[in-house]
Design a protein around this motif. Structure first.
Motif, PDB file in Angstrom:
ATOM      1  N   ARG A   1     -30.803 -20.429  22.516  1.00  0.00           N
ATOM      2  CA  ARG A   1     -29.488 -20.717  23.102  1.00  0.00           C
ATOM      3  C   ARG A   1     -29.608 -21.819  24.158  1.00  0.00           C
ATOM      4  O   ARG A   1     -28.619 -22.470  24.482  1.00  0.00           O
TER       5      ARG A   1
ATOM      6  N   LYS B   1     -30.679 -25.374  25.269  1.00  0.00           N
ATOM      7  CA  LYS B   1     -30.806 -26.618  24.485  1.00  0.00           C
ATOM      8  C   LYS B   1     -31.888 -27.561  25.006  1.00  0.00           C
ATOM      9  O   LYS B   1     -31.866 -28.739  24.697  1.00  0.00           O
TER      10      LYS B   1
ATOM     11  N   ARG C   1     -25.204 -23.912  32.337  1.00  0.00           N
ATOM     12  CA  ARG C   1     -24.019 -23.463  31.600  1.00  0.00           C
ATOM     13  C   ARG C   1     -22.892 -24.491  31.686  1.00  0.00           C
ATOM     14  O   ARG C   1     -22.161 -24.728  30.726  1.00  0.00           O
TER      15      ARG C   1
ATOM     16  N   ASN D   1     -23.255 -27.688  32.017  1.00  0.00           N
ATOM     17  CA  ASN D   1     -23.613 -28.964  31.413  1.00  0.00           C
ATOM     18  C   ASN D   1     -24.045 -28.844  29.955  1.00  0.00           C
ATOM     19  O   ASN D   1     -24.741 -29.712  29.434  1.00  0.00           O
ATOM     20  N   GLY D   2     -23.652 -27.744  29.335  1.00  0.00           N
ATOM     21  CA  GLY D   2     -23.901 -27.614  27.901  1.00  0.00           C
ATOM     22  C   GLY D   2     -25.367 -27.431  27.540  1.00  0.00           C
ATOM     23  O   GLY D   2     -25.773 -27.652  26.417  1.00  0.00           O
TER      24      GLY D   2
ATOM     25  N   PHE E   1     -26.736 -24.570  27.701  1.00  0.00           N
ATOM     26  CA  PHE E   1     -26.781 -23.203  27.201  1.00  0.00           C
ATOM     27  C   PHE E   1     -25.589 -23.012  26.278  1.00  0.00           C
ATOM     28  O   PHE E   1     -24.466 -23.362  26.620  1.00  0.00           O
ATOM     29  N   GLU E   2     -25.855 -22.435  25.091  1.00  0.00           N
ATOM     30  CA  GLU E   2     -24.782 -22.181  24.154  1.00  0.00           C
ATOM     31  C   GLU E   2     -24.781 -20.698  23.835  1.00  0.00           C
ATOM     32  O   GLU E   2     -25.726 -20.192  23.230  1.00  0.00           O
ATOM     33  N   ALA E   3     -23.757 -19.994  24.278  1.00  0.00           N
ATOM     34  CA  ALA E   3     -23.710 -18.542  24.084  1.00  0.00           C
ATOM     35  C   ALA E   3     -23.690 -18.206  22.595  1.00  0.00           C
ATOM     36  O   ALA E   3     -23.295 -19.029  21.772  1.00  0.00           O
ATOM     37  N   GLY E   4     -24.102 -17.009  22.252  1.00  0.00           N
ATOM     38  CA  GLY E   4     -24.088 -16.578  20.860  1.00  0.00           C
ATOM     39  C   GLY E   4     -25.382 -15.861  20.513  1.00  0.00           C
ATOM     40  O   GLY E   4     -26.122 -15.443  21.407  1.00  0.00           O
TER      41      GLY E   4
ATOM     42  N   ARG F   1     -28.942 -16.110  18.595  1.00  0.00           N
ATOM     43  CA  ARG F   1     -29.877 -17.064  18.004  1.00  0.00           C
ATOM     44  C   ARG F   1     -31.183 -16.377  17.601  1.00  0.00           C
ATOM     45  O   ARG F   1     -32.166 -16.408  18.328  1.00  0.00           O
TER      46      ARG F   1
ATOM     47  N   ASN G   1     -32.522 -14.485  20.984  1.00  0.00           N
ATOM     48  CA  ASN G   1     -32.101 -14.923  22.321  1.00  0.00           C
ATOM     49  C   ASN G   1     -33.220 -14.808  23.353  1.00  0.00           C
ATOM     50  O   ASN G   1     -32.989 -14.399  24.479  1.00  0.00           O
TER      51      ASN G   1
END
Lengths: 611, 611
Positions: free
Chosen positions: A290, A292, A434, A436-437, A439-442, A444, A498
């Protein structure tokens, strides 16, 4: 008539006009306009009960209700008046007009409000019974059950059978510390509680049971970290006659099915990454995808720079130099502050790093320039000691843009991977990350595969098994166990979700001669092998089938699923980090008579109770 | 291609003409007419593999096969030649013509033939892995799994959720002896392994989980009888808001469903018998209703007979006199021999009986006659010391016919019940009993209910709990706990099947004041109660719901189902009666370092290893 006709939380408009009998706990009592409203709670949720004063005896009882009284309500399901509908509740469209009210058991005032979210863990564990009444804990444990049951259904459908293995087993002083159980019948001897059913499940394969599973308690007497418990629950699985890929496919399917059927989550495809690749890119064998951010390899270009920290690590046997590019980290507005950067420098010290060099990239188009300020667009004290070619490589390999910040790690491989892997997560999961993109929740999930068979233990000056000594080598690697153990790759695999290792296993060795080579590589002599694992070696002689398996950590999986802060929130009666049960006060002193029967005594004389 | 396409035992004529890939063990290799036949075995059964010499390489491999080699066979499913069909096998109509044969793993010669039915238990447990390969053990453990899974399915469908309770608990020196686990972190203290999750399941009810179950290991460090193990498996269940009758109905349904779905057996109705009635009629609280014999009460008519054994018991406080009529037992041909009767007289001594009086009834129409031989049709030395009226009562109450034999028990109630209850079973299950219709095979479940709350312990001079101190009294019996504990009946119930107690439980006390009365009756003071059960007493104050439950012994149920001789035959890795694992040799001595860490040392100086 039965005491209860329906669960409180499941009374819906489908029952409109019917008389129901409900049992539950008073979550709240409100008096409003001469009418008493009771929020009645059970494990399935809440329902609103209305007590009108026109039934005097009932109303008087209602007036006496207090929080956590256990009551029975018989009444009529009717629509809530307009404007009072609660969309958050299953029962939010209705209320129950109370006809009969019985106090099944009153309650003294609880030591805390059940909806208080700021309780200390000590309070919660001491009053665990009340803590467990909270919908949060009810839901966690119900989800835990549903997860375990979905696992059982899947395994049952695939021919796996649950076979119980002993809790009172043999102590093997390898691996973690055993919990011991003194034998009364055989003076001076001890059972050990299992750290895992590993050897027994292999024996069951040799015995021909073909597909085994067990959801069982395992025990490790270790100092507890945040996510460890002295007893934990393992979904333990073993199968015969399947190859590595087939095993992975099957259990990827299992975990996907469980997530689908419990959370309605589609885990999608599981990327498969070699251990070496994971360490290279993420400094971790359980990367959280998650986040990046990735590490950039620089060891090869730092050998001849003046900056000794880098060149020293690059030239050291087993050294490594990496960069971690933080996009936007050097921006004037919204970048990392000086304080944050200092904080990260402190943070990496936990993992043995001596410092945290960095470069702020602002106007890279400017450099290289004059001697004194060669790269005017790069802000860093280290730039002057790194030659142009290396700087160019740093910028090219990281792909740094203006406004980015680049951290560096340079040390022994393990220190670099631990520190920079942890830093990667720390920044990715931070508020900055979070926003600044990074980290992408979900969800993985991934597989990490191709673990090395052995690692060299500098202290003991010998190889040790990375997984355990029953893990099979890749086909063709058998001879390397003798000639070049460090090159040997195992048929081992971990499932990572995750950033948590939720399961792991391997294809096992089923041939006695291969097992012997592993023991040779580990310098475990025949006598020692016989004494510790004789029963397994014996079994391998009798036509042991090719087999393999894995084990999942149920506690971890459910912690992830629920988003709980701690593994203790998905266990009904957990131990504290000091391995204590605050509810029952276990462990406790015991009678001298009990110790005598077990042929033991306490070691410190000041601890011995008078007889 | 996958290693295996089908289980050996499941290859049937439906696969005729298809190519299959099978993996399994060589059960037997036969050479017949230049062709090699292999009986290939896996957990699902056998299949016949035919190796023709026209495939030379394959045939050569086949020639090298020995028993218990693990092999892979690829071949064609074809019909067996006429006259060679085996109706006992699922695969009995087909055979597999071998195209490819791979030895996956050879085997040294096993220490015994797998089909040898006369192995000692020591041999079987020492070589457990091979013992488990036998179809008998494979079937036992598969039936065990199926049973447990059917239980789970039933409970799941009825809203019960599996919640794990701790294995590392608190020692309570009541009941059986605890297995202790020394704590490393808290010097001088110990955990105990659970004897049952009783208190935790009650806490879960107070916590509002409503319906709980767990299939879990329990531990008792007792000297082992034939059907005991140090660790055993309990199906542990608890529910809130159900009355005694509802609980019984639900779990009668559960057991019936399990038997139906595993053995296709219909258990029918479960008779319900009060404890007092069971003791009265069968001398046992777990009567085997397959045995058609009953005790006949005679205490009231023996008070004034000259035969002191009878009148003494009849007049003693807590004495009892009973008869056990054995139809046909006195017949000249086919009756009980003198030797058999003497044997039974010895047998009852195990239970404390001093002798075994009897009367042979031959021509009862003859008596009463003259003084010297008053009842010429009754053969017994005791008749002359029993007056006519009592003899007439014996004959009338037992309903004795010519050819019957009547045994008598006269002693304290417990001795009479134990001895005559055991004799009833012994004779019913004997060859004589089976020949004479005193035993009727089949499944005879029942409930025994209305257990007394307390029994008086003569030695301790106080009452003790018959079940456990958390059992609720019948409604209206609460005050007797103070005034007349011996009259108090509990809401307790046992499920009995063919003379085995397979489950038992009770409605629990949910009110703190009632619980206090039980402790008073048991002379457990407030301090002791608080120290031992404080966490339960505390929980009862917070609106504890009415609740109850029960626990079934999974090992026992499966032993009954399989008809196994011993509970050890339904456990994969059991302990011996000396609480030892012959396979791994546990328990074993451990390192001194381990003991030091646990703050204990061995008690006998001669056992201490040099440090």
């Amino acid at each position: 008539m039965v005491m209860r006709s329906h669960y409180c939380g499941l009374v819906t408009e489908a029952l409109m006009g019917q008389t129901v009998s409900l049992c539950g706990w008073v979550n709240r009592r409100r008096d409003h306009g001469g009418v008493i409203f009771v929020d009645l709670r059970d494990r399935e949720g809440y329902v609103q009960v209305v007590c009108d004063p026109d039934r005097a005896a009932m109303f008087e009882t209602a007036e006496g209700l207090r929080n956590e009284f256990c009551i029975q309500v018989k009444g009529l399901v009717r629509a809530r008046p307009e404007g009072t509908i609660n969309e958050h509740l299953k029962s939010g469209k209705i209320e129950v007009l109370c006809h009969e009210l019985t106090v099944l058991n009153p309650s003294v005032t609880p030591p805390f409000q059940l909806d208080d979210d700021n309780l200390s863990e000590t309070t919660r564990l001491t009053h665990r019974v009340l803590d467990l009444r909270r919908p949060y804990m009810q839901n966690n444990l119900m989800l835990r059950y549903k997860t375990a049951m979905e696992v059982r259904k899947f395994l049952d459908a695939h021919g796996f059978i649950d076979i119980e293995t002993p809790m009172l087993g043999k102590s093997t002083p390898e691996g973690a510390r055993d919990y011991l159980v003194p034998s009364r019948v055989h003076a001076g001897t001890f059972f050990a509680l299992p750290q895992s059913p590993q050897l027994f499940k292999q024996l069951l394969m040799v015995a021909g049971f073909d597909r085994y599973y067990q959801i069982t308690k395992c025990f490790r007497d270790e100092d507890l970290r945040a996510d460890r418990q002295p007893e934990f629950t393992q979904i333990d699985i073993e199968t015969s006659f399947l190859a590595e890929q087939e095993i992975r496919d099957l259990f990827q399917d299992m975990i996907s099915t469980v997530f689908k059927n419990t959370l309605n989550v589609d885990l999608g495809e599981f990327p498969v990454m070699a251990y070496a690749q994971a360490m290279h890119r993420y400094g971790s064998d359980k990367p959280d995808l998650r986040v990046k951010l990735e590490l950039t390899e620089l060891t090869d270009v730092m050998a001849d720079v003046d900056f000794k920290v880098f060149s020293g690590a690059a030239n050291m046997k087993g050294g490594r130099v990496v960069a971690l590019r933080i996009p936007g980290g050097a921006r004037e507005a919204g970048g990392l502050s000086r304080g944050e950067i200092d904080g990260y420098a402190e943070f990496v010290k936990i993992y043995g790093a001596k410092g945290l060099a960095y470069i702020k990239v602002n106007e890279q188009a400017k450099g290289p320039g004059d001697k004194a300020l060669r790269w005017p667009g790069l802000q860093s004290p280290i730039v002057k000691n790194i030659h142009d070619q290396a700087i160019a490589q740093i910028l090219a390999r990281t792909g740094a843009q203006d406004g980015d910040l680049i951290f560096f790690g340079a040390d022994k491989v393990k220190v670099v991977n631990d520190a920079m892997g942890a830093l990667r997560l720390k920044i990715g999961l931070s508020e900055f990350g979070r926003k600044n993109g990074l980290f992408e929740a979900g969800w993985r999930p991934m597989w990490v595969v191709d673990f090395p068979m052995f690692e060299f233990d500098d202290e003991a000056q010998r190889y040790t098994a990375v997984h355990h000594p029953f893990t099979a080598p890749k086909d063709g690697h058998e001879d390397w166990m003798v000639t070049a153990p460090e090159k040997c790759i195992a048929k081992g695999y971990d499932m990572v979700l995750n950033g948590w290792e939720i399961g792991g296993g391997s294809v096992r060795i089923h041939q006695a001669d291969v097992q012997q080579k592993v023991f040779d590589a580990l310098k475990i002599g025949p006598e020692e092998a016989q004494q510790k694992f004789g029963f397994l070696l014996d079994a391998l002689q009798y036509g042991a089938p090719p087999h393999g398996g894995l084990a999942f950590g149920l506690d971890r999986i459910v912690t992830l699923m629920t988003g709980a802060d701690s593994i203790r929130d998905v266990i009904a009666f957990p131990k504290t980090q000091r391995a204590q049960d605050l509810l029952t006060q276990a462990p406790t002193p015991v009678d001298e008579k009990q110790l005598r029967e077990l042929h033991i005594k306490l070691r410190s004389s000041d601890l011995v109770k008078p007889e």
